[in-house]
Design an enzyme around this catalytic site. Structure first.
Site, PDB file in Angstrom:
ATOM      1  CD  GLU B  57      -2.823  -0.497   2.623  1.00  0.00           C
ATOM      2  OE1 GLU B  57      -2.643   0.526   3.303  1.00  0.00           O
ATOM      3  OE2 GLU B  57      -3.533  -1.432   2.977  1.00  0.00           O
ATOM      4  CG  ASP B  68      -3.078   8.346   8.360  1.00  0.00           C
ATOM      5  OD1 ASP B  68      -2.962   7.123   8.553  1.00  0.00           O
ATOM      6  OD2 ASP B  68      -3.357   8.846   7.258  1.00  0.00           O
TER       7      ASP B  68
END
Ligand SMILES: Cc1ncc(COP(=O)(O)O)c(C=O)c1O
Lengths: 417, 272
Positions: B57, B68
């Protein structure tokens, strides 16, 4: 589940689930899906519950000090060349319109059985309002605030702390409102089981833009009646400053379907449109997704969000609520911009001419009106202007950036500040 | 024929099948493109594959990454501060074609939407990507993007959460291609540890709706947590820990550090 089912078909009301024309929606991590559905459901049932409405009305009146007055500002009118009626949200409890939204969402929080609220704040007014409601309802409360805003709105940080709220300075990104929202969203994703994110403006994922709009519409529910009673007839324009857009959408809501009343949102132009140091989102931005909804955003060609700039922490935001994007695109509302300098002029003149120390946010609306009102609206036009908050929080910042020659501050000298 | 010759959902499925044939979970490794610098990043990608990553990824940075935690935020910001554009990132990805694993872009919907879904899908496919992951694109909003992704043969992996209703899980399973991404905890990347029991239950619930592989990410950081997740999932996704290996310390040593960590993780996913 849909909060839009029961809504009257206002010209700009949500069309698809959670959309205002092409704008809105719900672009958030799956982890928030449950909480957003629960909120939409709580709102839907609350609206049908007479006890909720009654509780909300009572709190607004007995605790919050509503209705706020509509006041004809004679000397400011003379200076502006238009007839200015000020809607005095600065007189509401906690000193701004923010409590209108907060008490409603706090009641929803209680209905959902959640013991904790979090909020973002720029100028600190929404943080103070949330801290106030948290104290009133016995909720745990944490407020995220950009480190730069902690500095320039120190008074409100202290107020929040006195009210029992934990204030968390955010050091990431531009250290302002945008980053505080990111951090609040991250907290929510993590603690969604027991926490309500009490969003402070008409932005974020569906159903927030709709809920905040409905809760803030009390401003124009009152002002339509007050104007009719005190002035008679219709105003030529309704004008309000736009950060995320909550005081503006509340000020516009009841006028949207009234022909002949112009709706004017004033954004912050910072150092000027085109300087790259502005927060005039609708004027300079493009369609993009930020903080859970599709709207107009200050982004570059890649979609990277650009730092906003404004002397006013509450308008220092590179996005805007989706309903404003729709109102701008349809042409029903017009969005203009006032620079830092124009806002400071609006601030000073409101103090000197009306005996009102305004928050720097609505000072943008005053500043625009003084500079451009007569030319844009015509001599003697009648204008309802929302004074969305009072300016105690801003006095340090105004002395610093405005360089005002205030005798007292001078007499005490730098050290005393 | 190598995996790089087959792009899209078929390549991803083949990677999961290969792992399953070896009686282990597939290992998916996240790295931010061009972090900490393009050459080091390229070498880290190669090291990850050499040490046993089955799928990559590749993160394309966004200024406001709401899913995040601090580690990936900082890596994103580092790349943005260096002035690298999305086109630069996609150019970097195109140079990974020699790696014998399917590669997916991981970014946020704002990046795809601002470019225009059609153009973004074209550019991803042209760069040799097999798919895209947009963690802030929930299934009900996915229609317009998925149409463009399908047009270019790209997989789109959607995230499922322990709070998702069965109705939503059904919708997620229906729009997903490649695999279904089960979030290992309520929270952002790189902060807490995977919630084992809750996530195992989530995987079982997703399984009722799909035959696609199910991979678990968020909260997996070392050999033990990889082994734990490998017991109930088809794939294990690790990001922040790999970014720390790439970014903490001198860049010359980054590929070796990544190699060592991925080797550990690979042992973990085989340990069931
Ligand atoms: C007094 C005041 N007015 C306006 C705003 C801008 O917010 P909104 O556009 O949501 O009304 C703020 C935000 O902090 C504020 O404190």
């Amino acid at each position: 589940m849909s909060v839009t089912d029961d809504q009257p078909g206002a010209t700009t009301g949500p069309t698809r689930e959670g959309y205002f024309g092409d704008f809105g929606g719900s672009f958030v991590p799956e982890a928030l899906s449950g909480a957003l559905a629960q909120l939409a459901e709580a709102w839907r049932t609350a609206q049908k519950d007479a006890a909720f409405t009654e509780q909300l009305d009572r709190l607004r009146r007995d605790y919050g000090g509503r209705p706020t007055p509509l006041y004809r500002a004679e000397r400011l009118s003379e200076a502006a060349g238009v007839e200015v009626w000020i809607k005095r949200e600065d007189l509401a409890h906690t000193g701004s319109h923010k409590l209108n939204n907060v008490v409603g969402q706090a009641l929803l929080t209680a209905r959902m059985g959640k013991p904790r609220v979090i909020a973002e704040t720029g100028a600190g007014q929404h943080g103070v309002a949330t801290a106030t409601a948290a104290a009133l309802f016995g909720l745990r409360c944490r407020v995220y605030m950009g480190a730069e805003d902690v500095r320039r709105q120190r008074l409100n940080v202290v107020r929040m702390q006195l009210l029992g709220t934990e204030v968390v300075p955010v050091d990431s990104g531009t250290r302002t409102l945008k980053d505080a929202i990111n951090e609040a969203l991250r907290d929510w994703v993590t603690n969604v089981d027991d926490t309500h994110y009490l969003i402070g403006s008409t932005m974020g994922p569906h159903p927030f833009p709709t809920i905040v709009r409905e809760l803030q519409s009390v401003i124009s529910v009152e002002s339509t009646q007050q104007f009719d009673f005190q002035a008679g007839g219709l105003p030529d324009a309704v004008i309000a400053c736009v950060g995320g857009g909550s005081n503006a959408i509340g000020s516009f809501a009841e006028w949207i379907d009234v022909d002949g009343v112009r709706l004017i949102g004033v954004e912050a132009a910072g150092e000027g449109v085109g300087t790259g140091r502005s927060a005039a989102t609708i004027t300079e931005g493009r369609e993009a997704v930020l903080h859970g909804s599709r709207s107009i955003v200050l982004v570059d060609d890649d979609g990277q969000v650009q730092p906003a700039h404004s002397v006013s922490a509450g308008l220092d935001y590179p996005g805007v609520g989706p309903e404003h994007a729709a109102l701008a695109r349809s042409g029903r509302a017009t969005y203009v911009a006032a620079t830092d300098a124009e806002a400071l002029e609006g601030f000073r003149r409101t103090c000197e001419l009306e005996g009102i120390i305004p928050a720097l946010e609505p000072a943008h609306a005053v500043g625009w009106l003084l500079a451009h009102g007569r030319a844009a609206l015509g001599d003697g036009a009648r204008v309802v202007l929302t004074m969305s908050g009072r300016g105690d929080k801003d006095v340090d910042e105004v002395l610093e950036v405005g360089g005002f020659d205030v005798g007292v501050a001078k007499a005490f000298g730098e050290d005393a500040r | 024929m190598t995996a790089a010759d087959v792009q899209g959902p078929a390549a991803i499925q083949a990677a999961f099948d290969r792992a399953a044939a070896q009686d282990r979970a597939a290992l998916v490794i996240y790295l931010t493109a061009t972090y900490p610098d393009p050459a080091t990043s390229h070498a880290c990608m190669e090291a990850a594959v050499d040490a046993g990553a089955d799928i990559l990824e590749v993160g394309i940075p966004f200024s406001d990454p709401m899913m995040d935690g601090p580690t990936i935020q900082a890596a994103n910001q580092h790349v943005l501060d260096a002035g690298r554009t999305v086109s630069d990132q996609l150019g970097f990805v195109a140079d990974l074609r020699h790696l014998d694993v399917p590669t997916l872009a991981m970014t946020y919907v704002t990046i795809a939407d601002t470019r225009g879904y059609a153009r973004f899908a074209d550019e991803c496919a042209d760069a040799g990507l097999s798919g895209v992951i947009l963690p802030d694109l929930p299934a009900p909003e996915a229609g317009p993007w998925v149409a463009e992704a399908r047009r270019r043969g790209l997989a789109t992996v959607f995230l499922a959460s322990s709070v998702s209703t069965d109705e939503r899980l059904a919708a997620i399973a229906q729009v997903s291609t490649g695999w279904v991404y089960a979030a290992g905890l309520l929270g952002v990347t790189g902060v807490q540890s995977v919630a084992g029991e809750v996530t195992a239950e989530l995987v079982t619930r997703i399984r009722a709706h799909t035959d696609l592989p199910i991979a678990v990410g968020i909260g997996v950081k070392d050999r033990d947590s990889a082994a734990e997740v490998a017991r109930f999932a088809d794939g294990v996704i690790v990001g922040s820990a790999v970014i720390r290996a790439a970014g903490d310390g001198d860049p010359d040593g980054a590929p070796d550090r990544v190699h060592a960590l991925v080797g550990e993780l690979r042992a973990g996913v085989a340990g069931r």
